[in-house]
Enzyme design. Structure first.
Site, PDB file in Angstrom:
ATOM      1  N   ARG A  24     -14.598   2.546  -4.700  1.00  0.00           N
ATOM      2  CA  ARG A  24     -13.978   2.926  -3.426  1.00  0.00           C
ATOM      3  C   ARG A  24     -13.269   4.274  -3.527  1.00  0.00           C
ATOM      4  O   ARG A  24     -12.538   4.530  -4.482  1.00  0.00           O
ATOM      5  CB  ARG A  24     -12.958   1.863  -3.017  1.00  0.00           C
ATOM      6  CG  ARG A  24     -12.230   2.149  -1.737  1.00  0.00           C
ATOM      7  CD  ARG A  24     -11.307   1.012  -1.407  1.00  0.00           C
ATOM      8  NE  ARG A  24     -10.328   0.831  -2.451  1.00  0.00           N
ATOM      9  CZ  ARG A  24      -9.114   1.350  -2.427  1.00  0.00           C
ATOM     10  NH1 ARG A  24      -8.711   2.055  -1.392  1.00  0.00           N
ATOM     11  NH2 ARG A  24      -8.282   1.146  -3.418  1.00  0.00           N
ATOM     12  N   ARG A  69     -11.685   7.333  -9.830  1.00  0.00           N
ATOM     13  CA  ARG A  69     -10.820   6.373 -10.530  1.00  0.00           C
ATOM     14  C   ARG A  69     -11.440   5.734 -11.762  1.00  0.00           C
ATOM     15  O   ARG A  69     -10.767   5.488 -12.747  1.00  0.00           O
ATOM     16  CB  ARG A  69     -10.432   5.251  -9.570  1.00  0.00           C
ATOM     17  CG  ARG A  69      -9.321   5.661  -8.706  1.00  0.00           C
ATOM     18  CD  ARG A  69      -8.789   4.531  -7.903  1.00  0.00           C
ATOM     19  NE  ARG A  69      -7.826   5.149  -7.001  1.00  0.00           N
ATOM     20  CZ  ARG A  69      -7.317   4.578  -5.944  1.00  0.00           C
ATOM     21  NH1 ARG A  69      -7.676   3.351  -5.631  1.00  0.00           N
ATOM     22  NH2 ARG A  69      -6.455   5.200  -5.186  1.00  0.00           N
ATOM     23  N   ALA A  96       0.831  -1.209   0.000  1.00  0.00           N
ATOM     24  CA  ALA A  96       0.000   0.000   0.000  1.00  0.00           C
ATOM     25  C   ALA A  96       0.866   1.260   0.000  1.00  0.00           C
ATOM     26  O   ALA A  96       1.576   1.545   0.954  1.00  0.00           O
ATOM     27  CB  ALA A  96      -0.930  -0.008   1.203  1.00  0.00           C
ATOM     28  N   GLN A  97       0.805   1.981  -1.127  1.00  0.00           N
ATOM     29  CA  GLN A  97       1.575   3.222  -1.255  1.00  0.00           C
ATOM     30  C   GLN A  97       0.755   4.403  -0.763  1.00  0.00           C
ATOM     31  O   GLN A  97       1.258   5.322  -0.136  1.00  0.00           O
ATOM     32  CB  GLN A  97       1.935   3.473  -2.720  1.00  0.00           C
ATOM     33  CG  GLN A  97       2.816   2.441  -3.339  1.00  0.00           C
ATOM     34  CD  GLN A  97       2.956   2.668  -4.848  1.00  0.00           C
ATOM     35  OE1 GLN A  97       2.280   3.508  -5.444  1.00  0.00           O
ATOM     36  NE2 GLN A  97       3.842   1.909  -5.455  1.00  0.00           N
ATOM     37  N   HIS A 122      -7.319   0.452 -11.066  1.00  0.00           N
ATOM     38  CA  HIS A 122      -6.499   1.633 -10.767  1.00  0.00           C
ATOM     39  C   HIS A 122      -6.003   2.184 -12.097  1.00  0.00           C
ATOM     40  O   HIS A 122      -5.515   1.422 -12.939  1.00  0.00           O
ATOM     41  CB  HIS A 122      -5.320   1.246  -9.865  1.00  0.00           C
ATOM     42  CG  HIS A 122      -4.684   2.434  -9.210  1.00  0.00           C
ATOM     43  ND1 HIS A 122      -3.974   3.381  -9.914  1.00  0.00           N
ATOM     44  CD2 HIS A 122      -4.681   2.846  -7.915  1.00  0.00           C
ATOM     45  CE1 HIS A 122      -3.549   4.321  -9.064  1.00  0.00           C
ATOM     46  NE2 HIS A 122      -3.973   4.016  -7.857  1.00  0.00           N
ATOM     47  N   HIS A 138      -7.471  -3.612  -9.283  1.00  0.00           N
ATOM     48  CA  HIS A 138      -6.888  -3.076  -8.049  1.00  0.00           C
ATOM     49  C   HIS A 138      -7.636  -3.520  -6.790  1.00  0.00           C
ATOM     50  O   HIS A 138      -7.023  -4.036  -5.867  1.00  0.00           O
ATOM     51  CB  HIS A 138      -6.881  -1.552  -8.168  1.00  0.00           C
ATOM     52  CG  HIS A 138      -6.186  -0.834  -7.046  1.00  0.00           C
ATOM     53  ND1 HIS A 138      -4.894  -1.127  -6.674  1.00  0.00           N
ATOM     54  CD2 HIS A 138      -6.608   0.172  -6.229  1.00  0.00           C
ATOM     55  CE1 HIS A 138      -4.540  -0.324  -5.660  1.00  0.00           C
ATOM     56  NE2 HIS A 138      -5.575   0.447  -5.361  1.00  0.00           N
ATOM     57  N   GLU A 148      -5.945  12.785  -2.725  1.00  0.00           N
ATOM     58  CA  GLU A 148      -6.116  11.764  -3.773  1.00  0.00           C
ATOM     59  C   GLU A 148      -7.455  11.982  -4.459  1.00  0.00           C
ATOM     60  O   GLU A 148      -8.265  12.801  -4.015  1.00  0.00           O
ATOM     61  CB  GLU A 148      -6.002  10.361  -3.172  1.00  0.00           C
ATOM     62  CG  GLU A 148      -4.576  10.023  -2.761  1.00  0.00           C
ATOM     63  CD  GLU A 148      -4.398   8.578  -2.334  1.00  0.00           C
ATOM     64  OE1 GLU A 148      -4.915   7.684  -3.020  1.00  0.00           O
ATOM     65  OE2 GLU A 148      -3.751   8.359  -1.308  1.00  0.00           O
ATOM     66  N   LEU A 154      -7.525   1.036   4.011  1.00  0.00           N
ATOM     67  CA  LEU A 154      -6.799   0.793   5.263  1.00  0.00           C
ATOM     68  C   LEU A 154      -7.674   1.217   6.440  1.00  0.00           C
ATOM     69  O   LEU A 154      -7.654   0.593   7.507  1.00  0.00           O
ATOM     70  CB  LEU A 154      -5.460   1.545   5.279  1.00  0.00           C
ATOM     71  CG  LEU A 154      -4.422   1.126   4.226  1.00  0.00           C
ATOM     72  CD1 LEU A 154      -3.087   1.814   4.471  1.00  0.00           C
ATOM     73  CD2 LEU A 154      -4.232  -0.377   4.186  1.00  0.00           C
TER      74      LEU A 154
HETATM   75  C1  SIN Z   1      -2.869   4.664  -4.492  1.00  0.00           C
HETATM   76  O1  SIN Z   1      -1.931   5.044  -3.783  1.00  0.00           O
HETATM   77  O2  SIN Z   1      -3.184   5.218  -5.529  1.00  0.00           O
HETATM   78  C2  SIN Z   1      -3.631   3.464  -4.062  1.00  0.00           C
HETATM   79  C3  SIN Z   1      -4.255   3.701  -2.761  1.00  0.00           C
HETATM   80  C4  SIN Z   1      -5.624   3.163  -2.721  1.00  0.00           C
HETATM   81  O3  SIN Z   1      -6.003   2.411  -3.605  1.00  0.00           O
HETATM   82  O4  SIN Z   1      -6.355   3.511  -1.809  1.00  0.00           O
END
Ligand code: SIN
Length: 524
Positions: free
Chosen positions: A366, A274, A44-45, A228, A331, A112, A372
């Site tokens: 999502r 997304r 997880a980034q 993703h 993803h 994000e 997380l």
């Molecule tokens: C992302 O860092 O783009 C992925 C994180 C996520 O899918 O919540």
């Protein structure tokens, strides 16, 4: 209180959160199919979204989550996520988990897609998953109540008297073992590896979904799989993920000539939801045109995104020209094993947490970095519910540490298509854009491969690889049927033959898949 065993299948973040919550009061056995770091949490980034800043509120987070989820979310579950999320996260921070701050000690909150505020906490820049998992594993290592069994593949859920009573596992040498427990938790992640391009660990193929279905638990929302938009691709091969946080810091998606591709498509441009960004990029991919993430606006990219820098370096992608080649890939599965807000499935004794569960928080799409938070909130809630249930167990019902072994019996295994063939068929038909023709052809192919038979065949005598491919066929068959049934487009489920949401026929409707009791698997 006596200590009774809890079994957890899977070793990602949700598993570790639940195990740490249960330790001290109950014995927990964690079974992982491969090594414990073969899961998505380590990768997880992106970070963990929570309304921790005083210019934000759980209500803002709630409305962004519903908007991204295209109103398919369970409102009560979302409310718990955003409110309890802040309290539970603060408790973790007080206990020692740390997130990135500036020199004054304020959190460095990231942005994000589809978030109306900066609310993403990160650890080590783009290494949030690694840091959180290290913290959780260090904590688990201090407890003698948590045992981890690696390379032990869960094959089947055991049921007795309408209750889940444990699991059957298979070791690397083919040894079959039964483990009984009062409580079994599925934490096997989603199913990204059903597709050719994915951000997921190679072990994530929908095992938990297939096992739950075979045991008679209800599944829901399997048509909603998030793609993703920006996997890093080099020569047609996925090297890893380019976090959305990069776009949050100003990177722009461009075509080969450097022209921005999201301008005029959506008011949020590169930070649009997304599904929208993924479809735009998919359009370029179809025309065999490469899309890039132009990272010129980001100062010190290497320091701010060390993990992504390394992925590019390892894949031989030079960042001298400040651009990363990207394309969409599977993803995150919004659907999964149907649970209530305590992680309880429709099969008593069986719980599901993390990506395996369909809690309803994500709806049809999502919101970034909500997973997380879901793992934290709903895994703790599941553990808390188990602790309450455990109090009700009478001495006559106690059966901790029981397990049995049996010889690997040889039995007839049907011919199964290769992993590559399964992935290729699924990618063509269940990808970013779907339609009736493609879905029907996938459904027919899966039927020909005996997908339905994989719902009830006795597979304990099969080898580990065959069981995995059987799970892949079964999971894909369930997903294809749900995708075919939902004759509208909503969030991540986009059908070219029904390109709009159908408010009257479909809004608020859930598609449930559940094996009829008379088809439950035959046991030896
Ligand atoms: C992302 O860092 O783009 C992925 C994180 C996520 O899918 O919540």
């Amino acid at each position: 209180m006596k200590k009774h065993d809890v079994i957890i299948i899977g070793g990602g973040m949700s598993a570790l959160v639940a195990a740490n919550k249960l330790a001290g009061k109950m014995n927990v056995k964690i079974f992982t199919k491969k090594l414990k770091n073969n899961c998505n949490s380590w990768r997880a980034q992106g970070g963990i979204a929570a309304a921790v800043h005083n210019n934000d509120s759980p209500f803002h987070h709630y409305s962004d989550t519903l908007k991204a989820g295209c109103l398919h979310n369970d409102h009560g579950a979302v409310s718990l996520l955003v409110k309890e999320g802040v309290t539970r996260l603060n408790r973790w921070i007080a206990a020692g988990m740390s997130f990135d701050t500036d020199s004054s000690g304020s959190y460095l909150l990231g942005m994000e897609g589809a978030h109306g505020k900066r609310r993403i906490l990160h650890a080590g820049g783009d290494q949030t998953g690694v840091r959180m998992m290290q913290y959780l594993y260090d904590k688990a290592a201090l407890s003698s109540d948590i045992q981890i069994y690696e390379n032990e593949q869960a094959v089947e859920l055991l049921s007795e008297g309408g209750k889940c009573s444990g699991i059957i596992t298979k070791g690397t040498g083919g040894r079959i073992c039964g483990h009984r427990a009062h409580f079994t938790i599925l934490a096997t992640g989603g199913c990204g590896v059903l597709f050719q391009q994915t951000s997921n660990d190679t072990s994530i193929i929908g095992d938990g979904i297939a096992m739950a279905y075979r045991a008679g638990a209800a599944l829901s929302d399997l048509e909603f799989l998030q793609f993703h938009p920006t996997l890093i691709v080099q020569n047609g091969k996925t090297a890893g993920l380019a976090s959305e946080a990069i776009r949050g810091e100003g990177a722009i998606l461009t075509d080969e000539k450097g022209c921005p591709i999201m301008k005029g498509v959506h008011p949020l441009k590169d930070l649009a939801p997304r599904d929208i960004v993924a479809r735009v990029i998919e359009g370029y991919v179809r025309q065999k045109k490469q899309v890039y993430l132009d990272i010129t606006p980001i100062n010190n990219f290497r320091e701010r995104f060390p993990a992504i820098y390394k992925i590019c370096q390892d894949a031989g992608i030079s960042l001298d020209s400040n651009r990363i080649p990207v394309s969409p890939g599977a993803h995150f599965l919004m659907g999964g094993v149907l649970t209530d807000t305590f992680g309880r499935t429709t099969l008593p004794g069986l719980y599901a947490i993390g990506e395996t569960a369909r809690t309803g928080v994500h709806g049809a799409n999502r919101l970034a970095s909500n997973s997380l938070l879901e793992a934290l909130v709903f895994s703790e809630r599941a553990a808390e519910s188990i602790l309450i249930e455990a109090e009700k167990i009478t001495p006559a019902q106690i059966r901790h540490n029981q397990h049995f072994e049996k010889q690997n019996t040889s039995c007839k295994v049907p011919a199964l298509p290769s992993r590559k063939e399964i992935q290729s068929k699924i990618t063509v038909s269940l990808g970013v854009e779907r339609n009736e023709e493609k879905l029907k052809s996938l459904e027919a192919w899966l039927q020909e491969q005996g997908a339905e038979y994989h719902a009830y065949a006795d597979r304990t005598g099969w080898n580990r690889e065959k069981i995995e491919r059987s799970n892949m066929l079964l999971t894909a068959w369930l997903m294809a049927r749900s995708a075919l049934e939902r004759t509208e487009s909503r969030g991540a489920h986009y059908r070219t033959d029904f390109p709009k949401p159908d408010q009257y026929a479909w809004q608020g409707k859930q598609i449930i898949r559940q094996l009829q009791p008379e088809r439950l698997p035959v046991k030896n």
